[in-house]
Design an enzyme around this catalytic site. Structure first.
Site, PDB file in Angstrom:
ATOM      1  N   LYS A  50       0.822  -1.218   0.000  1.00  0.00           N
ATOM      2  CA  LYS A  50       0.000   0.000   0.000  1.00  0.00           C
ATOM      3  C   LYS A  50       0.852   1.261   0.000  1.00  0.00           C
ATOM      4  O   LYS A  50       0.466   2.268  -0.596  1.00  0.00           O
ATOM      5  CB  LYS A  50      -0.960   0.005   1.198  1.00  0.00           C
TER       6      LYS A  50
ATOM      7  N   LYS B  96      -4.972  -9.798  -6.821  1.00  0.00           N
ATOM      8  CA  LYS B  96      -6.054 -10.237  -5.952  1.00  0.00           C
ATOM      9  C   LYS B  96      -7.357  -9.530  -6.323  1.00  0.00           C
ATOM     10  O   LYS B  96      -7.330  -8.351  -6.672  1.00  0.00           O
ATOM     11  CB  LYS B  96      -5.595  -9.831  -4.538  1.00  0.00           C
TER      12      LYS B  96
ATOM     13  N   LYS C 103     -11.611  -4.798  -3.268  1.00  0.00           N
ATOM     14  CA  LYS C 103     -12.610  -3.727  -3.226  1.00  0.00           C
ATOM     15  C   LYS C 103     -12.048  -2.439  -3.816  1.00  0.00           C
ATOM     16  O   LYS C 103     -12.784  -1.611  -4.326  1.00  0.00           O
ATOM     17  CB  LYS C 103     -13.003  -3.403  -1.771  1.00  0.00           C
TER      18      LYS C 103
HETATM   19  P1  TYM Z   1     -10.705  -6.792   4.130  1.00  0.00           P
HETATM   20  O1  TYM Z   1     -11.850  -5.885   4.443  1.00  0.00           O
HETATM   21  O2  TYM Z   1      -9.748  -6.386   3.075  1.00  0.00           O
HETATM   22  O3  TYM Z   1     -11.261  -8.212   3.719  1.00  0.00           O
HETATM   23  C1  TYM Z   1     -12.207  -8.931   4.505  1.00  0.00           C
HETATM   24  C2  TYM Z   1     -11.883 -10.411   4.460  1.00  0.00           C
HETATM   25  O4  TYM Z   1     -11.936 -10.887   3.105  1.00  0.00           O
HETATM   26  C3  TYM Z   1     -10.724 -11.589   2.793  1.00  0.00           C
HETATM   27  N1  TYM Z   1     -10.390 -11.333   1.387  1.00  0.00           N
HETATM   28  C4  TYM Z   1     -10.159 -12.298   0.469  1.00  0.00           C
HETATM   29  N2  TYM Z   1     -10.164 -13.640   0.559  1.00  0.00           N
HETATM   30  C5  TYM Z   1      -9.895 -14.339  -0.579  1.00  0.00           C
HETATM   31  N3  TYM Z   1      -9.633 -13.760  -1.781  1.00  0.00           N
HETATM   32  C6  TYM Z   1      -9.620 -12.402  -1.919  1.00  0.00           C
HETATM   33  N4  TYM Z   1      -9.383 -11.825  -3.104  1.00  0.00           N
HETATM   34  C7  TYM Z   1      -9.897 -11.595  -0.754  1.00  0.00           C
HETATM   35  N5  TYM Z   1      -9.960 -10.256  -0.528  1.00  0.00           N
HETATM   36  C8  TYM Z   1     -10.248 -10.112   0.781  1.00  0.00           C
HETATM   37  C9  TYM Z   1      -9.673 -10.977   3.723  1.00  0.00           C
HETATM   38  O5  TYM Z   1      -8.601 -11.877   3.921  1.00  0.00           O
HETATM   39  C10 TYM Z   1     -10.480 -10.723   4.982  1.00  0.00           C
HETATM   40  O6  TYM Z   1     -10.541 -11.895   5.782  1.00  0.00           O
HETATM   41  N6  TYM Z   1      -7.465  -5.953   7.838  1.00  0.00           N
HETATM   42  C11 TYM Z   1      -8.687  -6.676   7.484  1.00  0.00           C
HETATM   43  C12 TYM Z   1      -9.857  -6.378   8.404  1.00  0.00           C
HETATM   44  C13 TYM Z   1      -9.584  -6.652   9.849  1.00  0.00           C
HETATM   45  C14 TYM Z   1      -9.485  -7.918  10.484  1.00  0.00           C
HETATM   46  C15 TYM Z   1      -9.256  -7.626  11.858  1.00  0.00           C
HETATM   47  C16 TYM Z   1      -9.571  -9.224  10.039  1.00  0.00           C
HETATM   48  C17 TYM Z   1      -9.400  -5.696  10.793  1.00  0.00           C
HETATM   49  N7  TYM Z   1      -9.202  -6.279  12.012  1.00  0.00           N
HETATM   50  C18 TYM Z   1      -9.098  -8.653  12.799  1.00  0.00           C
HETATM   51  C19 TYM Z   1      -9.424 -10.259  10.974  1.00  0.00           C
HETATM   52  C20 TYM Z   1      -9.189  -9.959  12.341  1.00  0.00           C
HETATM   53  C21 TYM Z   1      -9.091  -6.262   6.076  1.00  0.00           C
HETATM   54  O7  TYM Z   1      -8.794  -5.189   5.626  1.00  0.00           O
HETATM   55  O8  TYM Z   1      -9.924  -7.148   5.470  1.00  0.00           O
END
Ligand code: TYM
Length: 339
Positions: A115, A201, A204
């Site tokens: 990022k 990947k 969003k």
């Molecule tokens: P975020 O919002 O980017 O994504 C949410 C969840 O979706 C999964 N994910 C994917 N899995 C498979 N293929 C993909 N292309 C893909 N894109 C996203 C992510 O692995 C995630 O599980 N930092 C985290 C949010 C967070 C969090 C936490 C997660 C904040 N605190 C504590 C677990 C525990 C995030 O930005 O996820």
């Protein structure tokens, strides 16, 4: 069993979020509920401010994400569903853990490197400290199972390192302050790739909407995106080795297998030797059959802002209560007296 996970409420939730994480939130919610465990799923709105964002849109997109999660099967009677901003313990514990996290650990985070790119000096401190907040999120509730996609594995390993160092430095072996959390990553679909570029990947934040299937897309949109998904001219192979060096084909087969609840080899047994002209329509039917009902429920729920706000208020009250004991222990372990 204590299940904890979070999702950022910025942008639209997509098939990668669903297969990599949300589907497992629901599975583990039901397991925890059946076994007397607990499940906490939150909207990571505090994480969302680590990148440029539009304040006027944040609450609306948080409510949309709540509607999506409920539409996918999260049940506010079985899970504690809330947003971080209503539970100050998250930000408080993050600060307490800042004394334990090391600069070198954070510098190695691939998400930070991706990022920040070449402009590290220009990034917010929040983007750098982001994984420490994520550690606080799970450690606050003594999480045992953290359902996430592959891309969050490194952040979870960091959370374990922080918990371990804090326990070593400030607690006794008999009475650790934190439980070490385990990531729960699906075997199939741990990393769903973009429909336009098999090396990136599904995300969003990717500008092209054609790169992802949003959970809120209409059936026509979903079918259209699959029809236009990038592929190569060869027919599908009949074994897994034949997918090597064909990232787009491998991605579509992986998505099909995950949605059908079968293995990639089983998909190739069915479609090996056939072209994408045959495979894509079958895949579109499958995607629509799984995501269509989710979308219909989302459309029913999304405009009832009062009901969605009420879900968050109730979840936040439960989360504040559930997090108090660990937060108190962390303050006390550090020698901080709060009257
Ligand atoms: P975020 O919002 O980017 O994504 C949410 C969840 O979706 C999964 N994910 C994917 N899995 C498979 N293929 C993909 N292309 C893909 N894109 C996203 C992510 O692995 C995630 O599980 N930092 C985290 C949010 C967070 C969090 C936490 C997660 C904040 N605190 C504590 C677990 C525990 C995030 O930005 O996820």
């Amino acid at each position: 069993m204590t299940v904890v996970s979070g999702i950022q409420p910025t942008g639209k939730p997509h098939l990668g979020n669903y297969l990599g994480a949300i589907r497992n939130y629901v599975k583990l919610q039901d397991e925890a509920h059946a076994n007397g465990g607990k499940c906490f799923i939150f909207l990571a709105d505090l994480h969302a401010i680590s990148m440029p964002h539009v304040p006027a849109e944040l609450h609306a997109s948080t409510l949309e994400m709540v509607a999506t999660l409920v539409a996918c099967g999260l049940d506010p009677d079985k899970s504690v569903l809330f947003n971080q901003a209503q539970v100050p313990a998250h930000a408080e514990l993050q600060w307490l853990l800042m004394g334990t996290a090391r600069m070198g650990w954070l510098n190695r985070m691939t998400q930070w490197k991706d990022k920040a790119g070449k402009n590290r000096e220009g990034q917010s401190v929040a983007l750098f400290g982001y994984p420490v907040l994520q550690a606080a999120d799970v450690l606050l509730y003594q999480a045992t199972h953290v359902p996430v996609g592959e891309d969050q594995k490194q952040h979870l390993e960091l959370a374990r390192d922080i918990a371990q160092k804090f326990n070593n430095d400030f607690a006794s072996e008999e009475a650790p302050v934190f439980t070490l959390p385990e990531p729960y990553i699906p075997e199939e679909a741990a990393r769903i790739m973009s429909l336009r570029d098999g090396s990136r990947k599904m995300s969003k934040s990717e500008p092209s909407d054609m790169s992802r299937i949003n959970l809120t897309d209409t059936a026509e949109d979903m079918a259209g995106k699959i029809r236009k998904a990038k592929t190569d001219p060869e027919p599908l192979p009949s074994d897994l080795a034949g997918l090597e060096g064909r990232p787009e084909a491998a991605n579509l087969v992986g998505i099909y297998a995950a949605l059908a609840g079968t293995s990639q080899q089983a998909v190739l047994d069915q479609f090996g030797g056939l072209g994408f002209g045959t495979f894509k329509p079958a895949m579109a039917d499958l995607v629509v059959s799984v995501l269509g009902p989710i979308r219909d429920r989302f459309v029913e729920l999304k405009d009832d802002r009062e009901a969605l706000d009420a879900i968050l208020a109730r979840g936040a009250a439960q989360a504040r209560e559930a997090s108090r004991r660990t937060l108190d222990s962390a303050y006390a372990a550090l020698g901080l007296v709060r009257g």
